[in-house]
Design an enzyme around this catalytic site. Structure first.
Site, PDB file in Angstrom:
ATOM      1  N   TYR A  30      23.076  85.761 -84.570  1.00  0.00           N
ATOM      2  CA  TYR A  30      22.869  84.413 -84.032  1.00  0.00           C
ATOM      3  C   TYR A  30      21.814  84.403 -82.946  1.00  0.00           C
ATOM      4  O   TYR A  30      21.389  85.451 -82.466  1.00  0.00           O
ATOM      5  CB  TYR A  30      24.183  83.840 -83.484  1.00  0.00           C
ATOM      6  CG  TYR A  30      24.627  84.412 -82.153  1.00  0.00           C
ATOM      7  CD1 TYR A  30      25.196  85.675 -82.067  1.00  0.00           C
ATOM      8  CD2 TYR A  30      24.448  83.687 -80.973  1.00  0.00           C
ATOM      9  CE1 TYR A  30      25.595  86.196 -80.839  1.00  0.00           C
ATOM     10  CE2 TYR A  30      24.846  84.205 -79.741  1.00  0.00           C
ATOM     11  CZ  TYR A  30      25.419  85.452 -79.681  1.00  0.00           C
ATOM     12  OH  TYR A  30      25.799  85.968 -78.473  1.00  0.00           O
ATOM     13  N   LYS A 143      22.141  91.101 -81.908  1.00  0.00           N
ATOM     14  CA  LYS A 143      22.860  89.900 -81.443  1.00  0.00           C
ATOM     15  C   LYS A 143      23.793  89.458 -82.571  1.00  0.00           C
ATOM     16  O   LYS A 143      23.509  88.514 -83.326  1.00  0.00           O
ATOM     17  CB  LYS A 143      21.865  88.793 -81.050  1.00  0.00           C
ATOM     18  CG  LYS A 143      22.470  87.779 -80.087  1.00  0.00           C
ATOM     19  CD  LYS A 143      21.404  87.025 -79.349  1.00  0.00           C
ATOM     20  CE  LYS A 143      21.929  85.842 -78.551  1.00  0.00           C
ATOM     21  NZ  LYS A 143      22.837  86.159 -77.466  1.00  0.00           N
ATOM     22  N   GLU A 175      25.398  95.768 -68.831  1.00  0.00           N
ATOM     23  CA  GLU A 175      24.945  94.370 -68.724  1.00  0.00           C
ATOM     24  C   GLU A 175      26.156  93.479 -68.501  1.00  0.00           C
ATOM     25  O   GLU A 175      27.288  93.956 -68.412  1.00  0.00           O
ATOM     26  CB  GLU A 175      24.170  93.957 -69.974  1.00  0.00           C
ATOM     27  CG  GLU A 175      24.973  94.017 -71.258  1.00  0.00           C
ATOM     28  CD  GLU A 175      24.188  93.591 -72.500  1.00  0.00           C
ATOM     29  OE1 GLU A 175      23.193  92.859 -72.363  1.00  0.00           O
ATOM     30  OE2 GLU A 175      24.599  93.990 -73.599  1.00  0.00           O
ATOM     31  N   LEU A 199      21.620  94.149 -74.930  1.00  0.00           N
ATOM     32  CA  LEU A 199      20.801  93.197 -75.676  1.00  0.00           C
ATOM     33  C   LEU A 199      19.466  93.036 -74.955  1.00  0.00           C
ATOM     34  O   LEU A 199      19.434  92.934 -73.730  1.00  0.00           O
ATOM     35  CB  LEU A 199      21.517  91.837 -75.747  1.00  0.00           C
ATOM     36  CG  LEU A 199      20.762  90.789 -76.570  1.00  0.00           C
ATOM     37  CD1 LEU A 199      20.915  91.077 -78.060  1.00  0.00           C
ATOM     38  CD2 LEU A 199      21.257  89.392 -76.255  1.00  0.00           C
TER      39      LEU A 199
HETATM   40  N1  PDD Z   1      24.009  85.444 -74.503  1.00  0.00           N
HETATM   41  N2  PDD Z   1      23.386  90.247 -72.940  1.00  0.00           N
HETATM   42  C1  PDD Z   1      24.356  89.682 -73.674  1.00  0.00           C
HETATM   43  C2  PDD Z   1      25.525  90.516 -74.100  1.00  0.00           C
HETATM   44  C3  PDD Z   1      24.260  88.321 -74.036  1.00  0.00           C
HETATM   45  O1  PDD Z   1      25.218  87.755 -74.786  1.00  0.00           O
HETATM   46  C4  PDD Z   1      23.144  87.552 -73.593  1.00  0.00           C
HETATM   47  C5  PDD Z   1      22.965  86.099 -73.940  1.00  0.00           C
HETATM   48  C6  PDD Z   1      22.159  88.187 -72.817  1.00  0.00           C
HETATM   49  C7  PDD Z   1      20.942  87.468 -72.341  1.00  0.00           C
HETATM   50  O2  PDD Z   1      20.060  87.184 -73.391  1.00  0.00           O
HETATM   51  P1  PDD Z   1      19.080  85.930 -73.371  1.00  0.00           P
HETATM   52  O3  PDD Z   1      18.300  86.023 -72.109  1.00  0.00           O
HETATM   53  O4  PDD Z   1      18.248  86.128 -74.569  1.00  0.00           O
HETATM   54  O5  PDD Z   1      19.928  84.681 -73.427  1.00  0.00           O
HETATM   55  C8  PDD Z   1      22.314  89.541 -72.523  1.00  0.00           C
HETATM   56  C9  PDD Z   1      23.895  84.084 -74.960  1.00  0.00           C
HETATM   57  C10 PDD Z   1      23.426  83.154 -73.935  1.00  0.00           C
HETATM   58  C11 PDD Z   1      25.212  83.693 -75.597  1.00  0.00           C
HETATM   59  O6  PDD Z   1      25.773  84.506 -76.296  1.00  0.00           O
HETATM   60  O7  PDD Z   1      25.660  82.581 -75.397  1.00  0.00           O
END
Ligand code: PDD
Length: 281
Positions: A30, A143, A175, A199
């Site tokens: 996703y 993801k 993270e 991620l």
């Molecule tokens: N999540 N690490 C994890 C485990 C995450 O789920 C996310 C983002 C990030 C940050 O990634 P980005 O900057 O691309 O949003 C890091 C999204 C927001 C979610 O699952 O809702």
């Protein structure tokens, strides 16, 4: 309106098959994309990451990425979305339940939008976080729809009145449950390197670019829980939380207990990027 494969339809008219592999196995990937002033933010990076996540699990895109990108932008327009998000997922499709890949199933794309204001209160004042062991698998670079450890970590944070759970594998900080984590020490920004344990956040990519543009040294090396607790500034980044100061971790106040100077500088640079983004499509 939602996007279902190539077609737009009313949300209530969409039907999820109970044998969709996303539903049964979490077999899919996703993206979560920000929309500011009706314009998708970092769209190209998000769709490229979607393609890469799909490739890593040998999932075929239902149709070419350029068409997916165009449809996601149309979805924003059709819904008159000004500020909010696109959630888009691709699953391995519908097939009788068996673990191995089905021979015949076609990938299914579903996307919809959510209206949401920016998290101004939290980014202005900072948030509290808890620490928790990172119990995820060793392909956190994908993801994927499998978010149960992240869900449990976030729920634990909520139970403690906190907004994020900072995860660690043993002594090493990886993270957040839905964000990347940084610490700042003597104008140097530290964050976990890009590998299979985190991620590659889209916000992270932009933040490290802005950090370098603003003359900060960036060190992409893992740091420990103890180092995190003793550092001057901590912040997290994500599509939803943008650049958000962390002013307390478990019972420990970080630095002065106020958002730090480096974090503030990066937030200003981020505002500039959003303003530039709103100028184009
Ligand atoms: N999540 N690490 C994890 C485990 C995450 O789920 C996310 C983002 C990030 C940050 O990634 P980005 O900057 O691309 O949003 C890091 C999204 C927001 C979610 O699952 O809702």
């Amino acid at each position: 309106m939602i996007l279902f494969n190539r077609g737009f339809m009313e949300k209530d008219d969409a039907i999820v098959d109970i044998e969709d592999r996303g539903y049964q196995f979490g077999d899919g990937v996703y993206e979560f994309i920000r929309v500011y002033d009706g314009v998708c933010f970092e769209m190209e990076r998000h769709v490229q990451r979607l393609k890469l996540s799909a490739l890593k699990i040998e999932l075929a895109l239902p149709y070419p990425l350029e068409d997916i990108t165009r449809n996601l932008k149309q979805l924003v327009e059709k819904n008159g979305l000004l500020n909010g998000y696109i959630y888009a997922q691709i699953t391995r499709g519908v097939a009788p339940r068996a673990h191995h890949f089905p021979g015949s199933a076609s990938s299914v794309l579903v996307a919809y939008v959510q209206h949401a204001e920016r998290p101004v209160e939290k980014t202005t004042h900072g948030i509290h976080a808890i620490l928790t062991e990172d119990i995820r698998w060793k392909r956190c670079d994908i993801k994927s729809l499998n978010l149960l450890p992240n869900v449990l970590a976030k729920q634990l944070a909520k139970k403690h009145g906190c907004d994020e759970a900072i995860m660690h594998r043993g002594a090493t900080v990886s993270e957040g449950s839905s964000s990347n984590v940084y610490m700042v020490e003597k104008n140097v920004i530290y964050t976990h390197p890009i590998n299979n344990l985190i991620l590659n956040g889209i916000t992270r990519i932009g933040v490290l670019e802005m950090a370098r543009e603003n003359g900060f040294r960036v060190v992409e090396e893992a740091f420990t829980v103890n180092e995190l607790l003793e550092t001057e500034e901590v912040f997290i980044t994500s599509t939803a939380m943008e650049i958000c100061p962390v002013v307390q971790v478990d019972q420990t106040q970080i630095g002065s207990g106020q958002p730090g100077r480096v974090t503030r500088t990066l937030q200003q640079a981020f505002e500039h990027r959003i303003a530039l983004n709103s100028g184009g499509n």
